[in-house]
Design a protein around this motif. Structure first.
Motif, mmCIF file in Angstrom:
data_model
loop_
_atom_site.group_PDB
_atom_site.id
_atom_site.type_symbol
_atom_site.label_atom_id
_atom_site.label_comp_id
_atom_site.label_asym_id
_atom_site.label_seq_id
_atom_site.Cartn_x
_atom_site.Cartn_y
_atom_site.Cartn_z
ATOM 1 N N ARG A 96 6.173 -3.819 3.397
ATOM 2 C CA ARG A 96 5.702 -4.977 4.163
ATOM 3 C C ARG A 96 4.691 -5.795 3.370
ATOM 4 N NH1 ARG A 96 6.162 -0.688 7.152
ATOM 5 N NH2 ARG A 96 7.734 -0.767 8.773
ATOM 6 N N PHE A 97 4.684 -7.071 3.644
ATOM 7 C CA PHE A 97 3.715 -7.983 3.042
ATOM 8 C C PHE A 97 2.939 -8.643 4.171
ATOM 9 C CE2 PHE A 97 4.647 -8.927 -1.547
ATOM 10 C CZ PHE A 97 5.649 -7.993 -1.733
ATOM 11 N N TYR A 98 1.627 -8.716 3.997
ATOM 12 C CA TYR A 98 0.785 -9.448 4.948
ATOM 13 C C TYR A 98 0.013 -10.520 4.187
ATOM 14 C CZ TYR A 98 1.775 -5.723 8.270
ATOM 15 O OH TYR A 98 2.403 -4.848 9.110
ATOM 16 N N ILE A 138 2.839 9.109 3.985
ATOM 17 C CA ILE A 138 1.871 8.427 3.115
ATOM 18 C C ILE A 138 1.878 6.951 3.495
ATOM 19 C CG2 ILE A 138 1.271 7.755 0.757
ATOM 20 C CD1 ILE A 138 2.723 10.151 -0.288
ATOM 21 N N HIS A 139 0.704 6.432 3.773
ATOM 22 C CA HIS A 139 0.581 5.002 4.059
ATOM 23 C C HIS A 139 -0.258 4.369 2.960
ATOM 24 C CE1 HIS A 139 -0.964 1.571 6.833
ATOM 25 N NE2 HIS A 139 0.048 1.188 6.105
ATOM 26 N N LEU A 140 0.369 3.526 2.175
ATOM 27 C CA LEU A 140 -0.338 2.834 1.094
ATOM 28 C C LEU A 140 -0.623 1.403 1.547
ATOM 29 C CD1 LEU A 140 1.926 3.914 -1.908
ATOM 30 C CD2 LEU A 140 -0.234 4.954 -1.209
ATOM 31 N N ALA B 10 4.504 1.150 2.518
ATOM 32 C CA ALA B 10 3.656 0.396 1.608
ATOM 33 C C ALA B 10 3.434 -1.007 2.137
ATOM 34 C CB ALA B 10 4.294 0.347 0.222
ATOM 35 N N ASP B 11 2.182 -1.341 2.378
ATOM 36 C CA ASP B 11 1.824 -2.683 2.827
ATOM 37 C C ASP B 11 1.116 -3.411 1.688
ATOM 38 O OD1 ASP B 11 2.641 -1.751 5.280
ATOM 39 O OD2 ASP B 11 0.634 -1.639 6.147
ATOM 40 N N THR B 33 -5.708 -0.084 -3.909
ATOM 41 C CA THR B 33 -4.706 0.638 -3.121
ATOM 42 C C THR B 33 -5.370 1.710 -2.283
ATOM 43 O OG1 THR B 33 -3.078 0.281 -4.871
ATOM 44 C CG2 THR B 33 -2.550 1.967 -3.228
ATOM 45 N N ASP B 34 -5.298 1.535 -0.974
ATOM 46 C CA ASP B 34 -5.836 2.553 -0.070
ATOM 47 C C ASP B 34 -4.722 3.548 0.254
ATOM 48 O OD1 ASP B 34 -7.810 3.545 2.125
ATOM 49 O OD2 ASP B 34 -5.874 3.282 3.132
#
Lengths: 147, 69
Positions: A96-98, A138-140, B10-11, B33-34
């Motif tokens: 995703r892109f914000y 895992i949330h990056l 991944a955001d 990168t968190d």
């Protein structure tokens, strides 16, 4: 609003998009509330996706289409999910892109479109092996700035 | 990485447009990168193996101990 992409850039992108192997759908969420770059981001994505038959764009509103926002896991605007399109189904890879993808992020966007289209991240086999064995999520979150 | 595992999300977040989020993770240099909501972080465009090591550390590997506390 004038176009963001110049003709030479469009030509360059069209060449890069010749490498697209499978359809990719960008699912975009804008908002009428307090969103500085929603209009610009949507226009940029329109200009990019029109350059290849393998690219599609779906536009939603974060508030009016809250069911879809939940489904595609978008919680901020402008935000979009880069999804693989398999037949009529969309596959969520969690990319995703914000915010508006300008500067370096524009390159990241184009790279991600090519990677999702190829369904291959071109990572080291060691990394892939670790990721395949994951048991916890895992949330990056990669923070960037436009410059 | 997100492409290779359904457990990875991944955001990419534009810090100027989402200052509250950037502040929450104390973003000063970019790219920042968190990993898992503050469990780990990497500043800079680092090589893949470096990022992987930091992810493993944030996930509690390979330094798994049973004597916490």
């Amino acid at each position: 609003m004038p176009e963001f992409l110049s003709d030479p850039i469009k030509k360059q992108l069209q060449e890069a998009f010749l490498n697209l192997q499978n359809p990719v759908e960008i699912v975009f969420f804008g908002s009428e509330k307090n969103c500085d770059y929603c209009t610009e981001t949507k226009q940029l994505l329109e200009e990019v996706t029109v350059l290849s038959d393998h690219l599609g764009l779906t536009v939603y509103d974060l508030e009016k289409n809250s069911i879809e926002a939940k489904q595609y896991k978008i919680d901020k605007a402008p935000g979009f999910n880069i999804m693989a399109k398999v037949g009529l189904d969309l596959v969520d890879y969690g990319i995703r892109f914000y915010g508006i993808p300008s500067g370096h992020e524009f390159t990241s966007l184009i790279n991600d479109l090519v990677l999702v289209s190829g369904r291959d991240a071109h990572l080291d086999p060691m990394t892939v092996s670790y990721l395949k064995g994951l048991t916890k999520p895992i949330h990056l979150q990669v923070f960037t700035t436009p410059t | 990485m997100a492409l290779e595992s359904p457990l990875v999300e991944a955001d990419m977040v534009e810090a100027m447009e989402f200052p509250e989020l950037a502040n929450r993770y104390q973003v000063s240099g970019v790219p920042h990168t968190d990993i898992n909501d503050g469990e780990g972080n990497v500043v800079g465009a680092v090589p893949e193996d470096y990022l992987l090591e930091e992810i493993k550390r944030a996930m509690g590997e390979p330094f798994i101990t049973n004597d916490e506390g």
